[in-house]
Design a protein around this motif. Structure first.
Motif, mmCIF file in Angstrom:
data_model
loop_
_atom_site.group_PDB
_atom_site.id
_atom_site.type_symbol
_atom_site.label_atom_id
_atom_site.label_comp_id
_atom_site.label_asym_id
_atom_site.label_seq_id
_atom_site.Cartn_x
_atom_site.Cartn_y
_atom_site.Cartn_z
ATOM 1 N N ASP A 89 31.063 -39.355 4.970
ATOM 2 C CA ASP A 89 31.124 -39.696 3.544
ATOM 3 C C ASP A 89 31.026 -41.212 3.365
ATOM 4 N N SER A 100 32.468 -34.255 0.461
ATOM 5 C CA SER A 100 31.200 -34.985 0.422
ATOM 6 C C SER A 100 30.508 -34.823 -0.923
ATOM 7 N N GLY A 106 36.695 -44.883 13.607
ATOM 8 C CA GLY A 106 35.918 -44.964 12.372
ATOM 9 C C GLY A 106 35.421 -43.652 11.822
ATOM 10 N N TYR A 107 35.879 -42.519 12.357
ATOM 11 C CA TYR A 107 35.335 -41.248 11.873
ATOM 12 C C TYR A 107 35.676 -41.043 10.397
ATOM 13 N N ASP A 108 34.663 -40.653 9.611
ATOM 14 C CA ASP A 108 34.848 -40.543 8.164
ATOM 15 C C ASP A 108 34.113 -39.326 7.583
ATOM 16 N N HIS A 109 33.765 -38.355 8.427
ATOM 17 C CA HIS A 109 33.024 -37.160 8.002
ATOM 18 C C HIS A 109 31.639 -37.503 7.453
ATOM 19 N N THR A 118 31.852 -44.747 2.830
ATOM 20 C CA THR A 118 33.136 -45.435 3.044
ATOM 21 C C THR A 118 33.326 -46.630 2.128
#
Length: 791
Positions: A66, A423, A61-64, A68
């Motif tokens: 930001d 971002s 699930g890594y998304d920085h 989702t």
């Protein structure tokens, strides 16, 4: 046991460490860190490599950080509610703008190197256990003359004792030139070195193999698949060396050396953050070091470390050679004793040592624990908190003459720009780049949902503006053009796109705005405004100096004319934390974010009404707080030119927020307090934030005499000063630039003499205690008290 140089500051103890956090001693070369316990029957050396992290690409699930899911109108809704109601609770804002943190990860321990040592008869003491952290040292009965120390000048940890009539000696260091941790085991009697060395690792699936006296630990993190490898080569002189199942045994040697290196396949390149398998470079480092004589390894390490460490030294009193450091700290009162003064100077030296050990070119910057960590679930993930903590780590880099240690900071902040652009676009619809409260080596520039610590878009501005400080200290125009300005420019553009018009007075404000980690969300909290004003001002200065971006210059100048400055005096004489006069005089919260303009900013100057308001706020908040908070308060009081109160805060930190190994504690251990204290002590002795080199601006009565060499001032000036009776007796200034050099010191107000290196009198003018020297780059100037000189 090797005798330290008599002038070297040394941490000394008379028993082995039994606790990682409070007693073990740190060594490091920037990328590698190790903690030395100094056991008698069993030595434990816990080690880290700074790029070993869970989270990021490859983790679930890594998304920085930001968003989702689309959030049309969410930011506008928060701003509208704040415009209408004045404030919102953190929980209400987090419900609209926050999200669960996914794949964030944490800094990881790499492993432990265990050395099961022989007793005095030469019989190996190897245990059949796994070598886990739960294993303890054997009984030290029969041991005499035990000594454990960390020589800060040599950057060498040593252990010595006598057992069974045999003198046992060990020393360890982490070499930056070699990229290795090195250890030597010896005795005072030939043929009596016997031990078994083994590795353990907390990460499931990691394997240890042994061949040719080399242990190889290899694995991949289950969370994100990051590959990691460590190698340890054992080299014995005399005796025998035998490979075993997961260990190497040495019997009857005259001495033995081990070299350890470690690495991962991390690379600071967005968006994958992966590079080459670490095996080749780890092997090369170990091969090179193992093939080099120990004395040569040590000499190269020593020269490399001393080239940084010896530039700056604070002397307040001699360090007692016969008092262990833990006892010296336990006896500390902040009073007038030489022991207290010696501990304070040792604390200054230790902070500089820790910065060298945890931040060298080519590595990631120092995190919340520098480079040291023994837990797979460390406090606050041992990450990069950028609402003050990462910045504080580097406050002493320039004033304490360690500019090279800031290279990892610059490189890391630059690496945040690419994910920060995403971002900014996705969350704000803005140009430029942004990062919030917390981040990692994987470009986490978005948000999570911890209500009081998830929203801080000002962080990018603070990070970028701090790079401009390096330019002011003397990094040069090429640094400004190639490194600092591009980062500053994009951070400034973000704010030009996102500043909000306050309907109450038409000023530009940050909205939503949150004063870390305290109170409600509002528009135009003091810290937010002060940081953005600071960034826009310095970006405009940089653009003009470089002759860059005339259209942007005009845009910034227009925004500055309309920007709320974030500095106003409230109803009870305080400097307001928010745009509204909401401060509670009974509030003792550890954060003093609204004093950013006093330090590290410079808009609030001593002896002004705003400075007096800052004093009122500081006094109301009290002298308590966590370790890093006390360290910040040293800097605040120094900027207010109140040396006695600055010293009181240093004493509070040493008494209540410092562990036996002199690490700062939040609690638990958090290294920013060590670095913040060095910065604060430097500010007590030298300030230069306002165009003048101010010598001894906040000298406390507790330091009636002393000396410091190698402090740095803005304008590329290096300063030595000795003082007695609370007044400078001798000041040496080394100019890095040609032009007027303005110096302020109490000694200048009386009879004094100014000479250049050749003994001549340079052209000078004087106005009270302000002296202006017509300086030439590369020249040094000495100011002394002189009863025969004209007053």
């Amino acid at each position: 046991m090797t005798t330290p140089h008599p002038d070297d500051p040394v941490l000394r103890y008379d028993a082995p460490a039994t606790d990682w956090e409070t007693q073990a001693l740190p060594i490091g070369n920037g990328a590698l860190g190790a903690m030395v316990f100094g056991g008698v029957g069993r030595e434990r050396i816990q080690f880290n490599e700074k790029s070993l992290w869970t989270g990021g690409p490859g983790s679930e699930g890594y998304d920085h950080g930001d968003w989702t899911r689309p959030r049309p109108g969410a930011l506008a809704e928060v701003r509208a509610r704040i415009d209408a109601e004045g404030r919102m609770s953190p929980e209400a804002v987090a419900a609209l703008l926050g999200q669960p943190r996914r794949g964030y990860g944490a800094y990881q321990p790499f492993g432990d190197l265990w050395i099961d040592l022989a007793d005095g008869s030469g019989t190996s003491g190897r245990s059949g256990g796994s070598g886990g952290a739960e294993e303890s040292d054997r009984d030290g009965a029969g041991v005499t003359g035990y000594r454990r120390e960390l020589d800060l000048g040599e950057a060498v940890a040593r252990v010595g004792y006598t057992s069974g009539g045999v003198e046992h000696l060990r020393e360890y260091f982490a070499s930056h030139p070699g990229g290795v941790v090195v250890g030597r085991i010896s005795t005072g009697t030939p043929g009596r070195v016997s031990f078994t060395l083994r590795l353990s690792c907390p990460h499931p699936g990691a394997r240890v193999t042994v061949s040719g006296g080399r242990l190889i630990l290899r694995g991949a993190l289950a969370d994100n698949g990051m590959r990691f490898e460590a190698q340890v080569q054992v080299v014995a002189r005399g005796g025998t060396r035998v490979d075993g199942d997961g260990h190497v045994t040495v019997e009857g040697a005259d001495e033995a050396v081990f070299v350890l290196s470690a690495g991962t396949d991390y690379a600071d390149v967005h968006p994958r953050y992966r590079g080459a398998d670490p095996r080749a470079r780890v092997t090369a480092a170990v091969d090179e070091a193992a093939g080099t004589p120990y004395e040569r390894l040590r000499a190269v390490h020593r020269a490399d470390h001393r080239a940084l460490f010896d530039r700056c030294r604070l002397d307040l009193a001699p360090l007692p050679a016969d008092v262990p450091t833990d006892r010296l700290r336990a006896a500390y009162t902040g009073g007038p004793s030489d022991g207290d003064r010696a501990l304070e100077a040792l604390f200054f030296a230790y902070g500089r040592y820790l910065l060298i050990a945890s931040s060298r070119p080519g590595s990631l910057p120092a995190n919340l624990q520098g480079v040291w960590n023994d837990s797979v679930n460390p406090p606050w993930s041992a990450d990069y908190h950028v609402n003050i903590n990462l910045q504080m780590n580097y406050w002493p880099a320039e004033p304490a003459n360690l500019a090279e240690t800031a290279e990892p900071y610059d490189r890391y902040v630059t690496s945040l720009v690419a994910p920060g652009r995403e971002s900014a676009r996705r969350m704000f619809g803005a140009r430029g780049w942004v990062v919030h409260d917390e981040t990692t080596p994987f470009g986490f520039t978005g948000v999570h949902d911890w209500a009081t610590a998830f929203w801080f878009p000002e962080a990018a501005a603070w990070l970028a503006r701090q790079m401009y400080e390096r330019h002011l200290f003397g990094a040069g125009p090429s640094y400004l053009r190639g490194t600092a300005y591009p980062v500053m420019r994009e951070a400034a553009v973000f704010w030009l796109d996102t500043l909000h018009v306050d309907p109450r007075d038409g000023t530009l404000v940050v909205s939503p705005s949150y004063s870390p980690e305290h109170g409600d969300f509002s528009a135009g909290a003091a810290m937010s405004q002060q940081i953005v004003l600071d960034l826009l001002t310095t970006t405009l200065e940089a653009a003009r100096e470089l002759g860059e971006d005339p259209a942007l210059q005009a845009e910034i100048a227009d925004a500055l004319a309309r920007l709320d400055p974030g500095v106003r005096i409230g109803s009870w004489g305080q400097l307001q934390e928010w745009k509204g006069d909401w401060d509670d005089p009974g509030d003792t919260h550890r954060h003093l974010s609204h004093l950013y303009a006093l330090h590290p900013g410079s808009r609030v100057r001593a002896s002004t009404p705003e400075a007096e308001a800052a004093r009122v706020s500081l006094t109301a908040r009290g002298d308590g707080g966590t370790g890093w908070s006390k360290a910040w308060k040293i800097n605040f009081w120094a900027r207010l030119l109140d040396g006695d109160h600055a010293h009181r805060m240093l004493a509070e930190q040493l008494r209540g927020s410092t562990l036996d190994n002199l690490w700062d504690t939040h609690p638990p251990f958090q290294i920013d307090g060590n670095f913040g204290a060095v910065s604060g002590m430097a500010e007590m002795l030298l300030q230069s934030a306002h165009g003048t080199v101010h010598v001894l601006p906040a000298l406390p009565a507790a330091w009636p005499r002393g000396s410091v060499t190698g402090l740095r001032a803005r304008g590329d000036v290096t300063v030595d000063v000795s003082w007695t009776g609370g007044t400078a007796a001798r000041i040496v200034l080394r100019a890095g630039r040609t032009g007027p050099l303005k110096v302020r010191a109490a000694v200048i107000a009386g009879p004094h003499d100014v000479r250049d290196a050749a003994g001549g009198r340079p052209r000078t003018t004087r106005d009270g205690d302000l002296l202006t020297i017509d300086a030439r780059a590369g020249e040094s100037y000495t100011v002394t008290a002189d009863a025969g000189a004209p007053g």
